[in-house]
Design a protein around this motif. Structure first.
Motif, PDB file in Angstrom:
ATOM      1  N   LEU A   1      60.000-108.407  72.724  1.00 28.28           N
ATOM      2  CA  LEU A   1      60.194-109.854  72.649  1.00 28.28           C
ATOM      3  C   LEU A   1      59.854-110.340  71.252  1.00 28.28           C
ATOM      4  CD1 LEU A   1      58.463-110.367  76.052  1.00 28.28           C
ATOM      5  CD2 LEU A   1      60.893-110.207  75.592  1.00 28.28           C
ATOM      6  N   HIS A   2      60.731-111.065  70.646  1.00 30.50           N
ATOM      7  CA  HIS A   2      60.610-111.433  69.247  1.00 30.50           C
ATOM      8  C   HIS A   2      60.010-112.822  69.101  1.00 30.50           C
ATOM      9  CE1 HIS A   2      61.598-111.844  65.012  1.00 30.50           C
ATOM     10  NE2 HIS A   2      61.886-110.558  64.997  1.00 30.50           N
ATOM     11  N   PRO A   3      59.071-113.021  68.169  1.00 31.09           N
ATOM     12  CA  PRO A   3      58.427-114.333  68.045  1.00 31.09           C
ATOM     13  C   PRO A   3      59.354-115.424  67.532  1.00 31.09           C
ATOM     14  CG  PRO A   3      57.721-112.860  66.271  1.00 31.09           C
ATOM     15  CD  PRO A   3      58.502-112.030  67.241  1.00 31.09           C
ATOM     16  N   ARG A   4      60.506-115.046  66.962  1.00 31.02           N
ATOM     17  CA  ARG A   4      61.406-116.086  66.462  1.00 31.02           C
ATOM     18  C   ARG A   4      62.166-116.782  67.581  1.00 31.02           C
ATOM     19  NH1 ARG A   4      62.318-112.381  62.069  1.00 31.02           N
ATOM     20  NH2 ARG A   4      64.167-111.554  63.096  1.00 31.02           N
ATOM     21  N   ILE A   5      62.102-116.264  68.805  1.00 32.96           N
ATOM     22  CA  ILE A   5      62.706-116.969  69.936  1.00 32.96           C
ATOM     23  C   ILE A   5      61.992-118.298  70.112  1.00 32.96           C
ATOM     24  CG2 ILE A   5      63.042-116.931  72.428  1.00 32.96           C
ATOM     25  CD1 ILE A   5      63.348-113.952  72.274  1.00 32.96           C
ATOM     26  N   ALA A   6      62.756-119.348  70.366  1.00 34.86           N
ATOM     27  CA  ALA A   6      62.155-120.668  70.537  1.00 34.86           C
ATOM     28  C   ALA A   6      61.087-120.625  71.617  1.00 34.86           C
ATOM     29  CB  ALA A   6      63.229-121.684  70.913  1.00 34.86           C
ATOM     30  N   PRO A   7      59.919-121.247  71.398  1.00 39.60           N
ATOM     31  CA  PRO A   7      58.814-121.108  72.346  1.00 39.60           C
ATOM     32  C   PRO A   7      59.058-121.782  73.682  1.00 39.60           C
ATOM     33  CG  PRO A   7      58.270-122.695  70.628  1.00 39.60           C
ATOM     34  CD  PRO A   7      59.547-122.041  70.221  1.00 39.60           C
ATOM     35  N   ARG A   8      59.941-122.758  73.742  1.00 41.04           N
ATOM     36  CA  ARG A   8      60.221-123.417  75.016  1.00 41.04           C
ATOM     37  C   ARG A   8      61.709-123.668  75.145  1.00 41.04           C
ATOM     38  NH1 ARG A   8      56.164-125.317  78.095  1.00 41.04           N
ATOM     39  NH2 ARG A   8      54.081-125.252  77.206  1.00 41.04           N
TER      40      ARG A   8
ATOM     41  N   ALA B   1      40.239-111.282  71.088  1.00 38.66           N
ATOM     42  CA  ALA B   1      41.172-111.387  69.971  1.00 38.66           C
ATOM     43  C   ALA B   1      41.902-110.065  69.788  1.00 38.66           C
ATOM     44  CB  ALA B   1      40.426-111.763  68.702  1.00 38.66           C
ATOM     45  N   VAL B   2      43.208-110.129  69.755  1.00 37.13           N
ATOM     46  CA  VAL B   2      44.024-108.936  69.569  1.00 37.13           C
ATOM     47  C   VAL B   2      44.064-108.592  68.088  1.00 37.13           C
ATOM     48  CG1 VAL B   2      46.291-107.922  69.924  1.00 37.13           C
ATOM     49  CG2 VAL B   2      45.409-109.595  71.553  1.00 37.13           C
ATOM     50  N   SER B   3      43.834-107.307  67.768  1.00 33.57           N
ATOM     51  CA  SER B   3      43.839-106.895  66.366  1.00 33.57           C
ATOM     52  C   SER B   3      44.429-105.500  66.237  1.00 33.57           C
ATOM     53  CB  SER B   3      42.421-106.904  65.795  1.00 33.57           C
ATOM     54  OG  SER B   3      41.625-105.900  66.424  1.00 33.57           O
ATOM     55  N   VAL B   4      44.979-105.236  65.055  1.00 31.89           N
ATOM     56  CA  VAL B   4      45.521-103.906  64.785  1.00 31.89           C
ATOM     57  C   VAL B   4      44.413-102.876  64.822  1.00 31.89           C
ATOM     58  CG1 VAL B   4      46.711-102.478  63.081  1.00 31.89           C
ATOM     59  CG2 VAL B   4      47.400-104.859  63.406  1.00 31.89           C
ATOM     60  N   GLY B   5      43.266-103.193  64.188  1.00 29.62           N
ATOM     61  CA  GLY B   5      42.157-102.250  64.153  1.00 29.62           C
ATOM     62  C   GLY B   5      41.622-101.922  65.524  1.00 29.62           C
ATOM     63  N   GLY B   6      41.509-102.948  66.389  1.00 25.35           N
ATOM     64  CA  GLY B   6      41.006-102.716  67.736  1.00 25.35           C
ATOM     65  C   GLY B   6      41.916-101.820  68.537  1.00 25.35           C
ATOM     66  N   LEU B   7      43.242-102.030  68.435  1.00 25.69           N
ATOM     67  CA  LEU B   7      44.186-101.197  69.175  1.00 25.69           C
ATOM     68  C   LEU B   7      44.239 -99.787  68.615  1.00 25.69           C
ATOM     69  CD1 LEU B   7      47.074-103.776  69.731  1.00 25.69           C
ATOM     70  CD2 LEU B   7      45.604-102.783  71.481  1.00 25.69           C
ATOM     71  N   LEU B   8      44.089 -99.650  67.300  1.00 21.14           N
ATOM     72  CA  LEU B   8      44.047 -98.301  66.723  1.00 21.14           C
ATOM     73  C   LEU B   8      42.804 -97.552  67.177  1.00 21.14           C
ATOM     74  CD1 LEU B   8      45.331 -98.866  63.072  1.00 21.14           C
ATOM     75  CD2 LEU B   8      46.522 -97.735  64.958  1.00 21.14           C
ATOM     76  N   LEU B   9      41.678 -98.267  67.334  1.00 21.16           N
ATOM     77  CA  LEU B   9      40.465 -97.627  67.839  1.00 21.16           C
ATOM     78  C   LEU B   9      40.674 -97.128  69.266  1.00 21.16           C
ATOM     79  CD1 LEU B   9      37.499 -96.859  67.516  1.00 21.16           C
ATOM     80  CD2 LEU B   9      36.884 -99.188  68.282  1.00 21.16           C
TER      81      LEU B   9
ATOM     82  N   THR C   1      49.850 -97.511  73.442  1.00 25.32           N
ATOM     83  CA  THR C   1      48.837 -98.353  72.813  1.00 25.32           C
ATOM     84  C   THR C   1      48.991 -98.338  71.297  1.00 25.32           C
ATOM     85  OG1 THR C   1      47.314 -97.874  74.629  1.00 25.32           O
ATOM     86  CG2 THR C   1      46.353 -98.772  72.612  1.00 25.32           C
ATOM     87  N   GLY C   2      49.244 -97.143  70.750  1.00 33.69           N
ATOM     88  CA  GLY C   2      49.505 -97.073  69.315  1.00 33.69           C
ATOM     89  C   GLY C   2      50.737 -97.874  68.930  1.00 33.69           C
ATOM     90  N   LEU C   3      51.757 -97.847  69.778  1.00 33.82           N
ATOM     91  CA  LEU C   3      52.953 -98.640  69.526  1.00 33.82           C
ATOM     92  C   LEU C   3      52.626-100.136  69.520  1.00 33.82           C
ATOM     93  CD1 LEU C   3      56.052 -98.084  69.156  1.00 33.82           C
ATOM     94  CD2 LEU C   3      56.293 -98.673  71.570  1.00 33.82           C
ATOM     95  N   GLN C   4      51.719-100.544  70.403  1.00 34.47           N
ATOM     96  CA  GLN C   4      51.316-101.945  70.426  1.00 34.47           C
ATOM     97  C   GLN C   4      50.593-102.350  69.137  1.00 34.47           C
ATOM     98  OE1 GLN C   4      51.695-104.711  72.699  1.00 34.47           O
ATOM     99  NE2 GLN C   4      53.403-103.296  73.052  1.00 34.47           N
ATOM    100  N   ALA C   5      49.824-101.422  68.574  1.00 37.44           N
ATOM    101  CA  ALA C   5      49.167-101.715  67.295  1.00 37.44           C
ATOM    102  C   ALA C   5      50.212-102.008  66.224  1.00 37.44           C
ATOM    103  CB  ALA C   5      48.274-100.542  66.882  1.00 37.44           C
ATOM    104  N   LEU C   6      51.300-101.227  66.199  1.00 35.04           N
ATOM    105  CA  LEU C   6      52.369-101.479  65.243  1.00 35.04           C
ATOM    106  C   LEU C   6      53.047-102.818  65.504  1.00 35.04           C
ATOM    107  CD1 LEU C   6      54.046 -97.947  65.006  1.00 35.04           C
ATOM    108  CD2 LEU C   6      52.476 -99.017  63.378  1.00 35.04           C
ATOM    109  N   ARG C   7      53.194-103.163  66.772  1.00 38.60           N
ATOM    110  CA  ARG C   7      53.856-104.427  67.109  1.00 38.60           C
ATOM    111  C   ARG C   7      52.973-105.626  66.769  1.00 38.60           C
ATOM    112  NH1 ARG C   7      58.531-103.986  69.559  1.00 38.60           N
ATOM    113  NH2 ARG C   7      58.458-106.031  70.532  1.00 38.60           N
ATOM    114  N   VAL C   8      51.669-105.453  66.877  1.00 37.09           N
ATOM    115  CA  VAL C   8      50.766-106.523  66.425  1.00 37.09           C
ATOM    116  C   VAL C   8      50.916-106.706  64.915  1.00 37.09           C
ATOM    117  CG1 VAL C   8      48.348-107.162  66.117  1.00 37.09           C
ATOM    118  CG2 VAL C   8      49.129-106.270  68.307  1.00 37.09           C
ATOM    119  N   ARG C   9      51.002-105.607  64.208  1.00 34.86           N
ATOM    120  CA  ARG C   9      51.153-105.684  62.753  1.00 34.86           C
ATOM    121  C   ARG C   9      52.456-106.379  62.358  1.00 34.86           C
ATOM    122  NH1 ARG C   9      50.612-100.565  58.528  1.00 34.86           N
ATOM    123  NH2 ARG C   9      50.859-101.804  56.612  1.00 34.86           N
ATOM    124  N   GLN C  10      53.518-106.157  63.146  1.00 36.47           N
ATOM    125  CA  GLN C  10      54.811-106.777  62.855  1.00 36.47           C
ATOM    126  C   GLN C  10      54.917-108.207  63.371  1.00 36.47           C
ATOM    127  OE1 GLN C  10      57.299-105.445  61.026  1.00 36.47           O
ATOM    128  NE2 GLN C  10      55.973-103.684  60.614  1.00 36.47           N
ATOM    129  N   GLY C  11      53.921-108.659  64.123  1.00 37.55           N
ATOM    130  CA  GLY C  11      53.950-110.027  64.638  1.00 37.55           C
ATOM    131  C   GLY C  11      54.628-110.190  65.973  1.00 37.55           C
TER     132      GLY C  11
END
Length: 831
Positions: free
Chosen positions: A631-638, A721-729, A779-789
């Motif tokens: 799911l892409h963040p550029r999709i209109a929020p509502r 709080a979701v973070s790249v570092g936390g998901l990588l851990l 989970t590692g894939l989610q870390a990358l997706r957090v990094r990409q927004g």
């Protein structure tokens, strides 16, 4: 005839078609629309049905007269194995799934199923798997152990060729399609109904399909496990069903019939749903006893899982078990009788119009009741002992399956044909088709009851003259060809009607369900606007919907940002909760299915290096799919037409429901593995439990604690709080658990080729490593997706989808320690 749309309506329809339509030319292979995919299932299933019917005609030709040699014993065994396999696995269930995929969104007021690409993947897996299975017949190496593949007949010693491997790998491939359809249909029915369509207002057909989908989720994994275990035994020499290694061939029968008997009701329930839909329409009144029918559906779904042993009354099971399953087998007649009496009462209270679909419904009532009565007879153990391996059982099975499925299916085909073609079927030619089929069917299988009672065994390719079976078999074979002519007449009628049938008027049958508010032939998006439902019979109680839905007077009447949108609703109340934005056309399903087909073929050819390559490609294809399908963040929020949030901005969207339902199937597979362990331990005659478990207790406990720690870290990410570092851990800790588990498996030095004990432990370890590795990788894939927004604290949807998988992985790990380590230690073996 319907009025021509206004210029404004036409412009809106054109915009919807541009967003929802299939790509032209070869691009249509990327289509994911439920109407297209459902029709593909139906057409492909019809082709497989014709192949299965041709095999049946060859069988009946061979049996028409005694001592014939038209077909030899080996080829006959291949033909009857492939006939049963094609009809049960490649026709009955896929066709009903296709009908459900086509109809369910239209009936519940949705524009598509909630996982359109999953539906497309399911179709291609079904197509490729079916072609792999049929190719064995053309290569003259088809399986010959029966469509039930009993061991040891199907084991390497007695079936040394590739026939059994084609069956095991092909059927497992096809089962991916069935499981995906079960997940798709269950979540779609629960979460995408039109606003106001509570469970109490849901069409009965949707109740039947929901029960069918959930039964697929719980019923198919035992067969998948059994097929995997038998293929491991054949290809790698592991021991599961061989007595000399501590296995038991009856374990296969248990796993097969844990699937096989619920499958009968998986086939019957959608067909009964068609009957419950058509009878009120042609009786001109609501069905009597709606709540009783729903109760009967639920009861049948539960009871059907407690009947599998009645297929095994003659294998030597204890008398107490025989008595229990005999009673349970008769108990299932209660929900069946409830439905039959409701149908008869509705017909009695209404003014029946005997159009062509109703003629097939009446044929169903006659044939299925007869099949049900012989089923009660077979539930009696002494009678079952006498006729178990005779043609009586073959006749009963066809009366139940053909009478309970094919008659309603053809009725539904004629009923919904105007949806596809915009034309009405031929009443006269259709009646010829019915009577030829009905007479031929009863000539074929009614007489087979008599040959069975006279002692004719099933699965024999010839018989001696003078036994009194000859004239009955000849009449049965003549009846089979009459039935075939009836099938040909029906098919010809349907083909000709697309060219010569008269144009259908709106809602030509005066039906009550929403699918008839859609223009005919049906469009790609179903509803130009999604209405609010206030009744079980919307087109009878809200007749204005026929005009207001195409006019765009309800919800989601505009295309927003080029998205494919439908409304997501509460699972119980039907209250609108969110706007679901659905994936559009994609090549990912076809690519993924093709790679999986390559994996299947490489395993068949025993080119294991190539199989590893295809397995890696399949993993890459699935990961790429999950990435581009995200799911892409550029999709209109509502959504601009209201206040409903997009489902990707919630924490309980369809993806989370899909994950939970998928894990229900996964859990059933794991439970079947536990069943195999707990069955062989006390029952297998040569089972050997070592004094000390080969697995390191401390290694497994330590690895389990690391996994629990990873879950705790994951929980902090989900809640905080979701973070790249936390998901990588979390990923690193999960990877440490996987490495520790792999090292424990290596140090165990298991000998799966020597004993069933070590074989099952090896499968359990592989299962645990796979799930831990998959969870860690995602989970590692989610870390990358957090990094990409794509994922963040403001967009937590994907984390919530993955969350149930983490919990499941931890739970099955600790259950495995208890069952495979603690229990043997407590009862005198293992640790």
């Amino acid at each position: 005839m319907s009025q021509a749309p206004s210029a404004e309506q036409q412009a809106r329809n054109d915009r919807f078609e541009r967003v929802w339509g299939n790509l032209p030319g070869w691009g249509t292979l990327s289509a994911v629309n439920h109407t297209t995919v459902g029709l593909r299932f139906l057409i492909t299933g019809l082709i497989f049905f014709l192949v299965g019917g041709l095999l049946a005609m060859l069988i009946r030709t061979q049996l028409a007269l005694p001592e014939q040699e038209i077909i030899g014993a080996d080829l006959y065994n291949q033909l009857f194995t492939m006939h049963g396999t094609v009809m049960m696995f490649l026709f009955a269930i896929p066709v009903l799934e296709g009908a459900a995929m086509y109809l369910i969104p239209k009936m519940i007021g949705a524009r598509d199923l909630v996982f359109p690409r999953l539906s497309a993947l399911g179709y291609f897996c079904y197509l490729f798997g079916g072609l792999i299975i049929l190719s064995s017949l053309f290569l003259q190496i088809a399986p010959d152990s029966g469509w039930f593949m009993y061991t040891p007949l199907s084991s390497r010693e007695f079936s040394p060729g590739m026939g059994s491997d084609f069956w095991l790998l092909g059927i497992t491939f096809v089962e991916i399609s069935a499981i995906s359809a079960g997940v798709e249909l269950a979540v779609s029915i629960l979460r995408s109904r039109a606003p106001g369509m509570s469970l109490q207002r849901m069409p009965l057909f949707s109740w039947y399909i929901l029960a069918m989908a959930l039964m697929i989720i719980f019923g198919f994994p035992p067969l998948i496990l059994g097929s995997v275990l038998l293929e491991l035994e054949r290809a790698a020499g592991w021991v599961f069903f061989a007595v000399e290694g501590g296995g038991d061939p009856l374990l296969w029968q248990h796993l097969f019939w844990l699937f096989g008997h619920p499958e009968v009701y998986i086939i019957f329930l959608p067909a009964a749903g068609i009957v419950s839909t058509l009878i009120p329409v042609f009786a001109g009144r609501p069905i009597i006893g709606y709540r009783w029918v729903v109760l009967a559906i639920i009861m049948m779904g539960f009871v059907s899982f407690g009947l599998w042993v009645h297929h095994m009354f003659t294998v030597g099971i204890p008398q107490m078990a025989q008595a229990f399953f005999s009673v349970a087998s008769m108990l299932v007649a209660i929900p069946t009788a409830i439905q039959i009496f409701v149908w008869l009462a509705t017909l009695w209270a209404g003014k029946v119009r005997f159009h062509l679909p109703m003629l097939w419904i009446m044929g169903f009532l006659i044939v299925f009741v007869c099949g049900g009565l012989t089923g009660v007879m077979l539930a009696l153990v002494p009678f079952n002992w006498q006729v178990h391996d005779t043609h009586f059982v073959v006749a009963h099975m066809h009366y139940v399956l053909v009478g309970g499925m094919l008659f309603p299916l053809v009725a539904g085909l004629y009923y919904w044909l105007p949806h596809v073609s915009g034309r009405m079927p031929s009443d006269s030619m259709g009646r010829w088709g019915f009577w030829l089929f009905f007479i031929g069917f009863n000539m074929t299988f009614l007489l087979m009851h008599l040959t069975g009672l006279l002692g004719m065994p099933r699965r024999v390719y010839t018989y001696e003259a003078g036994l009194g079976w000859g004239w009955l078999n000849l009449l049965s074979s003549v009846g089979g060809f009459v039935m075939a002519i009836g099938v040909a007449t029906v098919i010809l009628d349907i083909v000709l009607h697309f060219r010569f049938g008269r144009k259908a008027s709106p809602n030509p049958w005066q039906a009550d369900t929403l699918e008839w508010a859609i223009p005919m032939p049906v469009n790609a998006y179903n509803f130009a606007s999604i209405p609010e439902i206030r009744s079980r019979h919307p087109l009878w109680d809200q007749p204005e919907l026929m005009r207001s839905i195409p006019a765009g007077e309800h919800g989601l009447s505009q295309i927003e940002d080029g998205r494919r949108d439908t409304i997501g609703s509460d699972a119980v109340t039907g209250e609108a909760r969110e706007v679901m934005h659905l994936p559009t056309n994609s090549w990912e399903p076809l690519i993924t299915a093709a790679v999986l087909a390559g994996l299947c073929l490489s395993l068949l050819l025993k080119t294991y290096l190539l199989a590893i390559l295809f397995a890696v490609l399949a993993l890459v294809a699935c990961l790429r799919w999950s990435w581009v399908n995200g799911l892409h963040p550029r999709i209109a929020p509502r959504d601009r037409t209201g206040d409903l949030p997009l489902h990707s901005r919630t924490t309980d969207g369809p993806g989370r429901w899909g994950m939970i339902v998928t894990l229900m199937a996964d859990g059933t597979l794991f439970a079947s593995l536990l069943f195999g362990w707990l069955y062989l331990w006390p029952v297998a005659p040569d089972w050997q439990m070592p004094e000390q478990s080969p697995l390191s207790v401390w290694g497994l406990l330590g690895s389990g604690l690391v996994l629990a720690g990873a879950l705790g870290l994951w929980w902090r990410q989900v809640q905080g709080a979701v973070s790249v570092g936390g998901l990588l851990l979390v990923t690193v800790v999960g990877l440490a658990h996987c490495v520790a588990l792999v090292l424990t498996a290596i140090e165990a030095g298991l000998g799966p080729g020597d004993s069933a004990h070590d074989s099952i432990l090896a499968v359990v370890l592989a299962y645990l490593i796979f799930h831990s590795g998959l969870t860690t990788l995602l989970t590692g894939l989610q870390a990358l997706r957090v990094r990409q927004g794509y994922t963040s604290q403001a967009l937590p949807y994907e984390l919530r989808v993955l969350h149930p998988l983490w919990g499941y992985t931890v739970v099955v790990y600790w259950i495995s320690i208890v069952v495979f380590l603690a229990l043997p230690a407590a009862f005198g073996g293992g640790a």
